[in-house]
Design a protein around this motif. Structure first.
Motif, short mmCIF file in Angstrom:
data_model
loop_
_atom_site.label_atom_id
_atom_site.label_comp_id
_atom_site.label_asym_id
_atom_site.label_seq_id
_atom_site.Cartn_x
_atom_site.Cartn_y
_atom_site.Cartn_z
N THR A 8 0.83 -1.20 0.00
CA THR A 8 0.00 0.00 0.00
C THR A 8 0.86 1.25 0.00
OG1 THR A 8 -0.10 0.03 2.43
CG2 THR A 8 -1.87 -1.14 1.28
N LYS A 9 0.21 2.37 -0.26
CA LYS A 9 0.82 3.68 -0.10
C LYS A 9 -0.26 4.65 0.35
CE LYS A 9 0.32 4.79 -5.04
NZ LYS A 9 1.05 5.17 -6.28
N PHE A 10 0.12 5.87 0.67
CA PHE A 10 -0.85 6.84 1.18
C PHE A 10 -1.17 7.90 0.14
CE2 PHE A 10 1.25 5.76 5.38
CZ PHE A 10 0.23 4.93 5.78
N GLY A 11 -2.44 8.35 0.20
CA GLY A 11 -2.83 9.53 -0.54
C GLY A 11 -2.57 10.76 0.31
N LEU A 12 -3.12 11.88 -0.08
CA LEU A 12 -2.90 13.14 0.64
C LEU A 12 -3.79 13.20 1.88
CD1 LEU A 12 -1.55 15.94 0.71
CD2 LEU A 12 -3.53 16.81 -0.57
N PRO A 13 -3.20 13.26 3.09
CA PRO A 13 -4.01 13.36 4.31
C PRO A 13 -4.79 14.68 4.35
CG PRO A 13 -1.75 12.69 4.81
CD PRO A 13 -1.75 13.15 3.38
N GLU A 14 -5.97 14.62 4.92
CA GLU A 14 -6.81 15.82 5.06
C GLU A 14 -7.27 15.94 6.50
OE1 GLU A 14 -10.01 15.56 2.31
OE2 GLU A 14 -8.77 16.02 0.56
N ILE A 15 -7.30 17.19 7.00
CA ILE A 15 -7.80 17.44 8.35
C ILE A 15 -9.29 17.67 8.29
CG2 ILE A 15 -7.22 19.89 8.15
CD1 ILE A 15 -7.16 17.83 11.40
N VAL A 62 -10.16 15.27 13.45
CA VAL A 62 -9.45 14.05 13.03
C VAL A 62 -8.72 14.30 11.72
CG1 VAL A 62 -11.09 12.50 14.17
CG2 VAL A 62 -11.43 13.08 11.75
N TRP A 63 -7.66 13.53 11.50
CA TRP A 63 -6.99 13.44 10.21
C TRP A 63 -7.49 12.19 9.50
CZ3 TRP A 63 -3.65 16.65 7.64
CH2 TRP A 63 -3.10 17.71 8.35
N ARG A 64 -7.74 12.31 8.21
CA ARG A 64 -8.11 11.16 7.39
C ARG A 64 -6.98 10.92 6.38
NH1 ARG A 64 -13.32 10.00 8.55
NH2 ARG A 64 -14.58 11.69 9.45
N VAL A 65 -6.34 9.77 6.51
CA VAL A 65 -5.21 9.43 5.63
C VAL A 65 -5.67 8.34 4.67
CG1 VAL A 65 -2.81 8.71 5.52
CG2 VAL A 65 -3.63 9.96 7.53
N PRO A 66 -5.83 8.66 3.38
CA PRO A 66 -6.28 7.64 2.41
C PRO A 66 -5.23 6.53 2.26
CG PRO A 66 -6.51 9.87 1.52
CD PRO A 66 -5.68 9.99 2.76
N VAL A 67 -5.70 5.29 2.22
CA VAL A 67 -4.83 4.14 1.96
C VAL A 67 -5.08 3.70 0.52
CG1 VAL A 67 -4.19 1.82 2.63
CG2 VAL A 67 -4.94 3.45 4.38
N LEU A 68 -4.01 3.64 -0.26
CA LEU A 68 -4.12 3.32 -1.67
C LEU A 68 -3.40 2.02 -1.98
CD1 LEU A 68 -3.15 6.82 -3.15
CD2 LEU A 68 -5.40 6.10 -2.31
N SER A 69 -3.88 1.33 -2.98
CA SER A 69 -3.11 0.20 -3.50
C SER A 69 -1.93 0.76 -4.29
CB SER A 69 -3.98 -0.67 -4.40
OG SER A 69 -4.44 0.08 -5.52
N ILE A 70 -0.99 -0.07 -4.67
CA ILE A 70 0.19 0.40 -5.39
C ILE A 70 -0.18 1.08 -6.71
CG2 ILE A 70 2.34 -0.33 -6.51
CD1 ILE A 70 2.40 -0.29 -3.43
#
Length: 387
Positions: free
Chosen positions: A34-41, A47-55
Motif C-alpha cells: 500500500t501507499k498513502f494519498g494526501l491526508p486531510e484534516i 481528526v486526520w483522514r489518511v487515504p490508503v491506496l493500492s500500489i
C-alpha cells in the motif's frame, strides 16, 4: 481553523499524520502493498483522514487519527481484513468464514528484560504475545524539581499510549491488573492547600476507552499506622476541628480489567491447549474470598515505591496459568518477574532506568540459579546482553 483558535493539535501536519498512519499499516503488515494519498484534516471532528491506496493508486480505505491525542481511531479506520480483501479483489459483501477450530494462543515469548521507554519497546513486541499485564505506574508528582511531565494531562496521555500498546500485545480475553492509588500534592506554602488527585478514576476512563472491560476493584489494605508518615490527618488529630478531618490513607487500589472479547472465560479454560498446566494452576485453600487484601507494604532502599512480592504473587496466581507470560511495562526492581519465576510463569519486564536494570541483573542471576533456569534473555538498547 479551530486548530489555531481553540485547540492545540498534536498532529498538525500531513507529514505527521502519515507517520502515525504508517504505524498502523505496519501493524497490519501491509506496508509493501500500500501507499498513502494526501491526508486531510477534518476539523469538524478533530481528526486526520489518511487515504490508503493500492500500489496502482486505487483507494482501498483510510486511517483515521485523532488530531488532539494522536491516537488512531480504530472504530473508524478500515480493518486489515477489508484492506486485504480489496487488494486481492475479493467479494467484501459476504466474506468467507474462517475455518478451523479457534483455540487460545500459547505465547512463544521467552523471558525478557529490556531497557528503554515502555511505549517504544512495546511497539517492537508482536501482537498478542503476553497473557497477563500486572504493573504499578510511575507516580505523577507535581513538584517542579521532580516532575517528568509538563502537566497531569501529559502524564495521563503517556499512560494511555502505553496502555494502548499493552492492549495490542495482550492475548484475547486476558487480564490487565493495575496497582494504583490517589496521590497527594503537597502545598507549596502555608497560603495554599494541599491537593489529592484521584488517579485511579482517571485510569479507569482510559481503560474503558482502550477497549477493556472493568472486572474488579480490589483494595490492598496496609497495617494501621502505615500511612501516618505522610502527615495527612495530623492537623485534625491535634485540633479536632470540624472541616479539617482527613483520614490517613492505608489502602491502594488493585484494579482488574479484561481485554474485550466475545469469548467467555469458560472458553479460555475449556479450550486451553495445555490442560495439564491448567490443572496445576488451580488455586489452593486459603485464597482471598473478598476484595479486601491485607498485605504488609515493602521497602527498598534503591526504589521509593516498590509493591510487595506477595501482592504480585496473588495477582499472578489468580489471573494467569502456569507457563503464561506476565508483562510489567514499569518493572522497577523486577518484583513482578521474581513472582512470575516463583510461580512457574515467564516474564517480560520493561524498565527505562539503568540503575534498576542493574539491580534486576544482580537479583536474577541469583534467582535463576536457585530455580534451575540457567539463562535469562536480557535485551537492552542495541540488543546487548547484560549477562
Amino acid at each position: 481553523m479551530r486548530q489555531n483558535n481553540k485547540i492545540n493539535y498534536r498532529i498538525s501536519s500531513a507529514k505527521a499524520a502519515k507517520s502515525v498512519a504508517l504505524t498502523q499499516i505496519k501493524e497490519y503488515e501491509l506496508e509493501k502493498a500500500t501507499k498513502f494519498g494526501l491526508p486531510e484534516i477534518d476539523d469538524r471532528f478533530d481528526v486526520w483522514r489518511v487515504p490508503v491506496l493500492s500500489i496502482d493508486g486505487s483507494k482501498i480505505g483510510e486511517i483515521v487519527i485523532d488530531a488532539i491525542s494522536s491516537f488512531i481511531d480504530i472504530s473508524k479506520t478500515t480493518s486489515k481484513e477489508l484492506l486485504e480483501n480489496r487488494l486481492l479483489g475479493r467479494n467484501t459483501q459476504n466474506p468467507a468464514k474462517k475455518r478451523g477450530k479457534m483455540v487460545p494462543k500459547i505465547s512463544m515469548l521467552a523471558n525478557t528484560i529490556r531497557m528503554g521507554d515502555s511505549e517504544e519497546l512495546l511497539m517492537d513486541m508482536p501482537n498478542e504475545c503476553v497473557d497477563l499485564v500486572f504493573t504499578s505506574p510511575p507516580y505523577y508528582n507535581a513538584k517542579p524539581e521532580y516532575v517528568e511531565y509538563l502537566s497531569y494531562e501529559d502524564y495521563l496521555l503517556k499512560m494511555q499510549k502505553i496502555i494502548h500498546q499493552c492492549a495490542r500485545v495482550l492475548n484475547e480475553g486476558r487480564f490487565f491488573v493495575l496497582n494504583v492509588s490517589p496521590i497527594l500534592i503537597r502545598r507549596a506554602n502555608r497560603n495554599e492547600a494541599s491537593k489529592r488527585i484521584a488517579v485511579p478514576f482517571d485510569f479507569h476512563k482510559i481503560f474503558i476507552e482502550e477497549g477493556f472491560e472493568f472486572i474488579d476493584d480490589i483494595h490492598w489494605v496496609k497495617p494501621e499506622g502505615a500511612g501516618w508518615a505522610t502527615g495527612r490527618g495530623r492537623r485534625f488529630a491535634a485540633d479536632r476541628n470540624p472541616l479539617q478531618y482527613k483520614p490517613v490513607p492505608v489502602t491502594e487500589y488493585v484494579l482488574v480489567y479484561r481485554k474485550k472479547t466475545d469469548k467467555l472465560i469458560d472458553w479460555l479454560i475449556r479450550e486451553h491447549p495445555d490442560q495439564q498446566a491448567l490443572q496445576e494452576s488451580k488455586i489452593e485453600d486459603g485464597y482471598e474470598v473478598t476484595n479486601i487484601w491485607k498485605i504488609k507494604p515493602a521497602h527498598n532502599k534503591y526504589h521509593p515505591a516498590v509493591f510487595p512480592i506477595e501482592l504480585a504473587e496473588k495477582v499472578i496466581k489468580y489471573y494467569s496459568i502456569k507457563h503464561d507470560v506476565v508483562l510489567d511495562p514499569f518493572a522497577g526492581t523486577g518484583t513482578t518477574g521474581k513472582a512470575a519465576l516463583k510461580l512457574d510463569r515467564r516474564f517480560a519486564l520493561l524498565e527505562q532506568d539503568e540503575k534498576y536494570i542493574n539491580l534486576i541483573k544482580k537479583d536474577f542471576v541469583h534467582l535463576t540459579d536457585s530455580i534451575g533456569i540457567d539463562w535469562v534473555n536480557i535485551n537492552i538498547k542495541n540488543n546487548k546482553r547484560l549477562f
